[in-house]
Design a protein around this motif. Structure first.
Motif, PDB file in Angstrom:
ATOM      1  N   GLN A 123       0.827  -1.209   0.000  1.00  0.00           N
ATOM      2  CA  GLN A 123       0.000   0.000   0.000  1.00  0.00           C
ATOM      3  C   GLN A 123       0.862   1.260   0.000  1.00  0.00           C
ATOM      4  O   GLN A 123       0.562   2.241  -0.680  1.00  0.00           O
ATOM      5  N   TYR A 124       1.953   1.229   0.775  1.00  0.00           N
ATOM      6  CA  TYR A 124       2.782   2.436   0.866  1.00  0.00           C
ATOM      7  C   TYR A 124       3.494   2.735  -0.448  1.00  0.00           C
ATOM      8  O   TYR A 124       3.801   3.887  -0.749  1.00  0.00           O
ATOM      9  N   ASP A 125       3.770   1.693  -1.251  1.00  0.00           N
ATOM     10  CA  ASP A 125       4.380   1.926  -2.562  1.00  0.00           C
ATOM     11  C   ASP A 125       3.456   2.785  -3.424  1.00  0.00           C
ATOM     12  O   ASP A 125       3.894   3.721  -4.100  1.00  0.00           O
ATOM     13  N   LYS A 126       2.175   2.438  -3.406  1.00  0.00           N
ATOM     14  CA  LYS A 126       1.207   3.158  -4.226  1.00  0.00           C
ATOM     15  C   LYS A 126       1.089   4.611  -3.769  1.00  0.00           C
ATOM     16  O   LYS A 126       1.091   5.542  -4.588  1.00  0.00           O
ATOM     17  N   ARG A 158      -7.088   6.875   2.237  1.00  0.00           N
ATOM     18  CA  ARG A 158      -8.435   6.569   2.733  1.00  0.00           C
ATOM     19  C   ARG A 158      -8.729   5.079   2.588  1.00  0.00           C
ATOM     20  O   ARG A 158      -9.276   4.445   3.497  1.00  0.00           O
ATOM     21  N   MET A 159      -8.344   4.512   1.445  1.00  0.00           N
ATOM     22  CA  MET A 159      -8.559   3.084   1.217  1.00  0.00           C
ATOM     23  C   MET A 159      -7.754   2.245   2.210  1.00  0.00           C
ATOM     24  O   MET A 159      -8.192   1.175   2.634  1.00  0.00           O
ATOM     25  N   CYS A 160      -6.569   2.735   2.570  1.00  0.00           N
ATOM     26  CA  CYS A 160      -5.749   2.032   3.559  1.00  0.00           C
ATOM     27  C   CYS A 160      -6.451   1.991   4.912  1.00  0.00           C
ATOM     28  O   CYS A 160      -6.400   0.984   5.621  1.00  0.00           O
ATOM     29  N   LYS A 161      -7.082   3.090   5.279  1.00  0.00           N
ATOM     30  CA  LYS A 161      -7.812   3.127   6.547  1.00  0.00           C
ATOM     31  C   LYS A 161      -8.876   2.039   6.576  1.00  0.00           C
ATOM     32  O   LYS A 161      -9.027   1.318   7.565  1.00  0.00           O
ATOM     33  N   VAL A 162      -9.613   1.929   5.473  1.00  0.00           N
ATOM     34  CA  VAL A 162     -10.665   0.915   5.382  1.00  0.00           C
ATOM     35  C   VAL A 162     -10.056  -0.483   5.441  1.00  0.00           C
ATOM     36  O   VAL A 162     -10.535  -1.365   6.168  1.00  0.00           O
ATOM     37  N   HIS A 163      -8.973  -0.680   4.678  1.00  0.00           N
ATOM     38  CA  HIS A 163      -8.319  -1.989   4.612  1.00  0.00           C
ATOM     39  C   HIS A 163      -7.835  -2.442   5.987  1.00  0.00           C
ATOM     40  O   HIS A 163      -8.114  -3.564   6.426  1.00  0.00           O
ATOM     41  N   PHE A 164      -7.112  -1.560   6.681  1.00  0.00           N
ATOM     42  CA  PHE A 164      -6.537  -1.952   7.963  1.00  0.00           C
ATOM     43  C   PHE A 164      -7.593  -2.030   9.063  1.00  0.00           C
ATOM     44  O   PHE A 164      -7.458  -2.817  10.000  1.00  0.00           O
ATOM     45  N   ALA A 165      -8.647  -1.231   8.949  1.00  0.00           N
ATOM     46  CA  ALA A 165      -9.742  -1.327   9.918  1.00  0.00           C
ATOM     47  C   ALA A 165     -10.398  -2.704   9.830  1.00  0.00           C
ATOM     48  O   ALA A 165     -10.699  -3.338  10.854  1.00  0.00           O
ATOM     49  N   LYS A 166     -10.599  -3.181   8.599  1.00  0.00           N
ATOM     50  CA  LYS A 166     -11.182  -4.512   8.408  1.00  0.00           C
ATOM     51  C   LYS A 166     -10.230  -5.594   8.912  1.00  0.00           C
ATOM     52  O   LYS A 166     -10.662  -6.584   9.519  1.00  0.00           O
ATOM     53  N   ALA A 218      -4.672   7.243  15.145  1.00  0.00           N
ATOM     54  CA  ALA A 218      -6.095   6.913  15.224  1.00  0.00           C
ATOM     55  C   ALA A 218      -6.510   6.099  14.006  1.00  0.00           C
ATOM     56  O   ALA A 218      -7.285   5.166  14.092  1.00  0.00           O
ATOM     57  N   ASP A 219      -5.984   6.461  12.863  1.00  0.00           N
ATOM     58  CA  ASP A 219      -6.230   5.734  11.621  1.00  0.00           C
ATOM     59  C   ASP A 219      -4.914   5.647  10.865  1.00  0.00           C
ATOM     60  O   ASP A 219      -3.964   6.370  11.164  1.00  0.00           O
ATOM     61  N   PHE A 220      -4.890   4.768   9.853  1.00  0.00           N
ATOM     62  CA  PHE A 220      -3.677   4.677   9.046  1.00  0.00           C
ATOM     63  C   PHE A 220      -3.426   6.004   8.346  1.00  0.00           C
ATOM     64  O   PHE A 220      -4.325   6.598   7.769  1.00  0.00           O
ATOM     65  N   MET A 221      -2.189   6.477   8.393  1.00  0.00           N
ATOM     66  CA  MET A 221      -1.820   7.662   7.633  1.00  0.00           C
ATOM     67  C   MET A 221      -0.316   7.691   7.454  1.00  0.00           C
ATOM     68  O   MET A 221       0.433   7.175   8.279  1.00  0.00           O
ATOM     69  N   ASN A 222       0.108   8.264   6.347  1.00  0.00           N
ATOM     70  CA  ASN A 222       1.522   8.513   6.107  1.00  0.00           C
ATOM     71  C   ASN A 222       1.733  10.003   6.376  1.00  0.00           C
ATOM     72  O   ASN A 222       1.256  10.839   5.603  1.00  0.00           O
ATOM     73  N   PRO A 223       2.413  10.362   7.458  1.00  0.00           N
ATOM     74  CA  PRO A 223       2.529  11.775   7.829  1.00  0.00           C
ATOM     75  C   PRO A 223       3.118  12.655   6.731  1.00  0.00           C
ATOM     76  O   PRO A 223       2.704  13.805   6.573  1.00  0.00           O
ATOM     77  N   PHE A 224       4.090  12.118   5.966  1.00  0.00           N
ATOM     78  CA  PHE A 224       4.712  12.943   4.932  1.00  0.00           C
ATOM     79  C   PHE A 224       3.706  13.305   3.846  1.00  0.00           C
ATOM     80  O   PHE A 224       3.613  14.459   3.418  1.00  0.00           O
ATOM     81  N   THR A 225       2.946  12.313   3.401  1.00  0.00           N
ATOM     82  CA  THR A 225       1.939  12.569   2.371  1.00  0.00           C
ATOM     83  C   THR A 225       0.874  13.524   2.888  1.00  0.00           C
ATOM     84  O   THR A 225       0.442  14.446   2.177  1.00  0.00           O
ATOM     85  N   THR A 226       0.453  13.312   4.119  1.00  0.00           N
ATOM     86  CA  THR A 226      -0.558  14.189   4.715  1.00  0.00           C
ATOM     87  C   THR A 226      -0.039  15.621   4.818  1.00  0.00           C
ATOM     88  O   THR A 226      -0.748  16.582   4.494  1.00  0.00           O
ATOM     89  N   PHE A 227       1.216  15.765   5.255  1.00  0.00           N
ATOM     90  CA  PHE A 227       1.818  17.100   5.363  1.00  0.00           C
ATOM     91  C   PHE A 227       1.913  17.765   3.994  1.00  0.00           C
ATOM     92  O   PHE A 227       1.587  18.953   3.836  1.00  0.00           O
ATOM     93  N   LEU A 228       2.356  16.999   2.994  1.00  0.00           N
ATOM     94  CA  LEU A 228       2.522  17.568   1.658  1.00  0.00           C
ATOM     95  C   LEU A 228       1.185  18.025   1.081  1.00  0.00           C
ATOM     96  O   LEU A 228       1.096  19.090   0.468  1.00  0.00           O
ATOM     97  N   ARG A 229       0.148  17.230   1.289  1.00  0.00           N
ATOM     98  CA  ARG A 229      -1.182  17.626   0.807  1.00  0.00           C
ATOM     99  C   ARG A 229      -1.644  18.905   1.502  1.00  0.00           C
ATOM    100  O   ARG A 229      -2.204  19.806   0.868  1.00  0.00           O
ATOM    101  N   GLY A 230      -1.403  18.981   2.811  1.00  0.00           N
ATOM    102  CA  GLY A 230      -1.785  20.188   3.541  1.00  0.00           C
ATOM    103  C   GLY A 230      -1.012  21.406   3.069  1.00  0.00           C
ATOM    104  O   GLY A 230      -1.574  22.493   2.886  1.00  0.00           O
ATOM    105  N   LEU A 231       0.296  21.227   2.855  1.00  0.00           N
ATOM    106  CA  LEU A 231       1.136  22.328   2.382  1.00  0.00           C
ATOM    107  C   LEU A 231       0.698  22.784   0.995  1.00  0.00           C
ATOM    108  O   LEU A 231       0.624  23.991   0.714  1.00  0.00           O
ATOM    109  N   PHE A 232       0.402  21.818   0.140  1.00  0.00           N
ATOM    110  CA  PHE A 232      -0.039  22.155  -1.219  1.00  0.00           C
ATOM    111  C   PHE A 232      -1.314  22.999  -1.181  1.00  0.00           C
ATOM    112  O   PHE A 232      -1.421  24.028  -1.859  1.00  0.00           O
ATOM    113  N   LEU A 233      -2.294  22.563  -0.400  1.00  0.00           N
ATOM    114  CA  LEU A 233      -3.561  23.289  -0.349  1.00  0.00           C
ATOM    115  C   LEU A 233      -3.404  24.658   0.297  1.00  0.00           C
ATOM    116  O   LEU A 233      -4.112  25.606  -0.054  1.00  0.00           O
TER     117      LEU A 233
END
Length: 256
Positions: A123-126, A158-166, A218-233
């Motif tokens: 998942q992290y590769d994708k 988001r899909m990772c959150k669902v996958h790992f929650a299941k 709390a849920d699956f997340m990659n902090p770097f990707t999350t940070f980059l998305r926040g910075l971009f927006l």
């Protein structure tokens, strides 16, 4: 211009970490070159391949990810984007094969350490393929294309959150069922007795003290990707909803 320079700097300071269960010699050689900062030679190891796009499918996903990572680190943005695009094609082929039920035989062969199989994409590769491709596009000033890639990375998170929650739910249900199963009663009794042992309790408390500041997401997340998305927006937001989302993403990173 300053924004483009910022993301070019991010490109030069970030690396894609890839791993496989069993890699041929050249994968080991490329990893060594990465450690030494020899990104050009690292990707040259994979340029002598003769591919058949119709038959190879996901055979070269790992190779493409490595070439993309090396090109990304070398700030050869066009080559990096092309390699990640090729990797995406292989990832899609692998996903389709798994959906078609071909994954069982592959999983069996993976456990037997069969090097002839395609690299099993994680998942992290994708997520990171989309993330780094976005950085490369931003470094080129292609803001709209980068937005698409970051949206894809966010959707994959988001899909990772669902996958790992299941997955967690399934494991919890299996553990609960095992506790109710009479054949495991003796094993659980031994565990309970061990935990009640003063020496064991002492060791557990010592370990707990070492890890008391640790926490789980709390849920699956990659902090770097999350940070980059926040910075971009925050930098390229088009309306209030973009800025609100940027704040939400940054709060997620801060919580980590």
């Amino acid at each position: 211009m300053k924004k483009t320079v910022l993301f070019a700097s991010l490109a030069s300071s970030s690396l894609l970490f890839l791993s496989g269960c069993a890699t041929p010699e050249r994968y080991g050689a490329s990893a060594t070159m990465f450690e030494q900062g020899q990104y050009g030679p690292a990707r040259e190891l994979f340029k002598d391949q003769k591919r058949n796009p119709e038959k190879d499918g996901d055979k070269y996903v790992l190779d493409d990810l490595i070439v993309g990572a090396a090109s990304h680190a070398a700030m050869d943005f066009d080559a990096a984007i092309a390699a990640f695009d090729s990797a995406e094609t292989g990832i899609k082929a692998q996903d389709e094969a798994l959906l078609a039920g071909k994954g069982v035989a592959q999983a069996s062969a993976i456990l037997s350490n069969d090097n002839s199989l395609p690299y099993p994409v994680q998942q992290y590769d994708k997520i990171m393929a989309n993330t780094y491709k976005a950085i490369d596009q931003l470094a080129k000033g292609e803001v709209d294309a980068a937005r698409v890639e970051l949206n894809r990375a966010g959707e994959r998170q988001r899909m990772c959150k669902v996958h790992f929650a299941k997955l967690i739910q399934k494991q919890e249900e299996e553990a609960a069922a095992a506790k109710r199963d009479a054949k495991f009663a003796d094993a659980f009794k031994i565990v309970e007795q061990s935990l009640a042992n003063p020496e064991t309790e002492k060791n557990v408390e010592a370990y707990r003290a070492m890890t008391e500041d640790w926490g789980s997401y709390a849920d699956f997340m990659n902090p770097f990707t999350t940070f980059l998305r926040g910075l971009f927006l925050a930098l390229y937001g088009e309306d209030a909803s973009d800025y609100e989302e940027a704040c939400r993403l940054m709060r997620q990173c801060h919580a980590v």
